[in-house]
Scaffold this motif. Structure first.
Motif: not given
Ligand SMILES: Nc1ncnc2c1ncn2[C@@H]1O[C@H](COP(=O)(O)OP(=O)(O)O)[C@@H](O)[C@H]1O
Ligand SMILES: [Mg+2]
Lengths: 334, 290
Positions: A8-16
């Motif tokens: 379940g790896v998630r990554k966001s930059f700022a709100s993206h």
């Protein structure tokens, strides 16, 4: 040892949200390729595994141990960067030895390992040169040498061949796979080139806009693409997609046929149309044919079949190789 | 400039500029050489006479010469050390993503725009003044005895002022260099197991070798001619404690009105500057080779 598991790896930059929940199990010793169009998040996913970026959510396990929060230097992985990122003021020897030096190995052992790595990669004559005195292919080898000399749990490659010319790329492709098999070390390899993916991988991860579309062996992806995206991305020339009436007859919203599974002839059975372009490669011929009510289809024939632009042609799809997709683009299996 | 033709054309095109520069340089040089061989005192004009190398002898054997040579070297060396070390640290700091970075950068660069006379006056009267200065106030607040900078440590005071002025220059050059350092190189070092200090030492500092060389070379040229700061604060004193070569020449010419000796001193300074430059280029110049 080098089993990498993503949960379940998630990554966001700022709100993206750039990586939207990746689950993956990379077996020890396997060669896994991340492939997808530019900007889909391949590099980001690789950097998450390396520890150069922090995950926003989820877990990354290396040999069963959660490494989230563990710095890159402690993960036991090594990386080959797209730009190679060689240390410009160090000789080839210095570049390859740097990781061992940081690990505090005795000088004699460092020398032995560096020389062994250099011999494997045919770099021995260049050991005392600076990176700027090397060709692109040689720099590439130094970057690989730097990665293998530390005997990591896994190699991470980020488009390592994209700066090389076509001929060298084919050669290095073979060398990298051979080296990986010889060392039996897990490799995660990022590329946007589906040919590289198909030829090098044990298993391929197809990424699209931060989602894993399919994970499987090259032939699995070719023969049983999970959806329209994978079907269109894997295979060259691209699969033909046909919507409307013709698809309904097969009980699908869209059907897909690969160019190599369409038989083209001057007069015969099948859809009739006009050849708009003909690409003669000698070994193959790619015909682009406009068919009323269906659209432009590509057909691939072995050898030369004597059709050129402006001719009328008949196209007959092989019924055994018609892929059916539902309205959401998911593959329908009979 | 690849072909014979473009090279030849290039030479013709830059010739006027080179000739103008050459005349610009050679006229004052020849005049200085000429004056340095005369017994020429402004107090009795019209009585110049040729004395050969006597002015040189007089200048070089003056005890003030050795003292000011030593002061010049200490001043240049200390300011170089301070600006390079502190400049590197400040540049590293400014390279981080801190809030209000652009304003902080502007403030760091500001001293470079202040005239040397003005900054020396500010330091003398507002900061280092033994009674009304900020440093004195801090010392008194802490229950310490305030330092009378220009009496007790005059050369150190000058060094601090000049270093303050040149710090922005060093910082600016080093910061630009830091920003051109490929982030992936640092990441590669990190993957190779390097800790922050090793990365700084093996990657960042190596990358900075060339800009540091540039800073050292340029600052050395300008620091040998520091004058306004000394003139405004200590006037070369107490005694000869803050007299450097530039100030010594000034005092020869315009305090003792001895143009001949001042000219000889000027030429000695030119020779000294060249000796320093020679050694400097030998020591650090190889960093500039591609
Ligand atoms: N440090 C970052 N900050 C903000 N956005 C980023 C950053 N790194 C990558 N991205 C964005 O994430 C997306 C995926 O990037 P990347 O993983 O480099 O794609 P790929 O390697 O597949 O071409 C891109 O849209 C990119 O703009
Ligand atoms: Mg990328």
């Amino acid at each position: 040892m080098g089993r990498i598991t993503l949960e379940g790896v998630r990554k966001s930059f700022a709100s993206h949200l750039i990586i939207q929940g990746a689950d993956l199990d990379i077996e020890d010793g396997s060669f896994v390729v991340f492939v997808g169009p530019s900007g889909c998040g391949k590099t980001t996913l690789l950097r998450l595994i390396a520890g150069l970026e922090d995950v926003s959510d989820g877990r990354i396990l290396i040999d069963g141990a959660n490494v989230v929060g563990v710095p890159p230097s402690k993960r036991g992985l090594s990386m080959v960067f797209q730009s190679y990122a060689l240390y410009p003021h160090m000789s080839v020897r210095g570049n390859i030895a740097f990781g061992l030096k940081m690990a505090g190995l005795p000088k004699s052992e460092i020398d032995r390992k560096v020389e062994a790595a250099a011999a494997t990669l045919n770099l021995t004559p260049y050991l005392d040169r600076k990176p700027r005195e090397l060709s692109g292919g040689q720099r590439q080898r130094v970057a690989i040498g730097r990665a293998i000399v530390r005997e990591p749990k896994a190699f991470l490659f980020d488009e390592p061949l994209s700066n090389l010319d076509a001929a060298l790329r084919v050669q290095m492709r073979l060398e990298v796979t051979r080296l990986q098999r010889q060392l039996a070390t897990t490799a995660v390899y990022v590329t946007h080139d589906q040919v590289e993916a198909m030829t090098m991988a044990d298993r391929i991860v197809v990424l699209n806009a931060g989602r894993i579309e399919q994970y499987g062996s090259p032939l699995e992806l070719y023969e049983r693409p999970a959806n329209v995206f994978v079907a269109g991305f894997i295979g060259s020339p691209r699969m033909n997609f046909i919507g409307n009436e013709s698809a309904k007859r097969y009980g699908a919203a869209t059907i897909g046929v690969r160019p190599e599974h369409i038989k083209a002839s001057r007069d015969g059975e099948g859809w009739e149309g006009v050849v708009t372009d003909a690409e003669h490669l000698g070994s193959d011929t790619f015909l682009h044919v406009d068919i009323a009510g269906i659209g432009n289809l590509t057909a691939r024939s072995i050898g030369e079949i004597g059709l050129s632009a402006g001719d009328r042609a008949h196209l007959l799809p092989d019924p055994a190789h018609i892929h059916r997709f539902d309205a959401d683009g998911k593959a329908l299996h009979a | 400039m690849a072909t014979e033709q473009t090279r030849g054309l290039g030479r013709i095109l830059i010739a006027p500029a080179v000739i103008a520069l050459f005349v610009w340089m050679i006229v004052p040089l020849v005049m200085t050489i000429y004056f340095s061989t005369l017994d020429y005192n402004l107090l009795n004009p019209g009585s110049e006479s040729f004395v050969g190398l006597e002015n040189y002898f007089y200048f070089l054997t003056d005890p003030a010469f050795l003292a000011s040579l030593q002061n010049t070297l200490v001043l240049v060396g200390s300011v170089l050390a301070i600006t390079v070390v502190v400049g590197t640290l400040v540049a590293l700091l400014l390279d981080q993503a801190v809030i209000g970075r652009s304003i902080v950068r502007l403030m760091v660069i500001a001293p470079f725009f202040v005239m040397p006379t003005v900054s020396a006056l500010v330091w003398k009267n507002l900061l280092m003044h033994p009674v009304s200065g900020l440093f004195a106030w801090i010392a008194t607040s802490l229950g310490l005895r305030p330092i009378d900078w220009f009496a007790e440590a005059p050369l150190l005071a000058i060094i601090l002022i000049v270093a303050w002025q040149w710090l922005p220059f060093a910082t600016l050059i080093l910061l630009t260099a830091l920003q051109s350092l490929d982030e992936e190189q640092k990441e590669a070092a990190e993957m190779d197991g390097a800790r922050a200090f090793s990365t700084f030492f093996h990657i960042t500092l190596q990358h900075l070798a060339r800009p540091i060389t540039v800073v050292i070379l340029i600052e050395t040229i300008f620091l040998q001619t520091v004058f306004a700061e000394i003139y405004v604060t200590t006037g070369g004193g107490p005694g000869l404690q803050t007299t450097n070569i530039a100030f010594l020449i000034y005092s020869q010419a315009l305090i003792q009105f001895d143009v001949g000796t001042a000219s000889a001193g000027g030429l000695v300074a030119v020779v000294l500057a060249n000796i320093v430059a020679f050694f400097l280029v030998r020591i650090v110049g190889r960093n500039l080779e591609a």
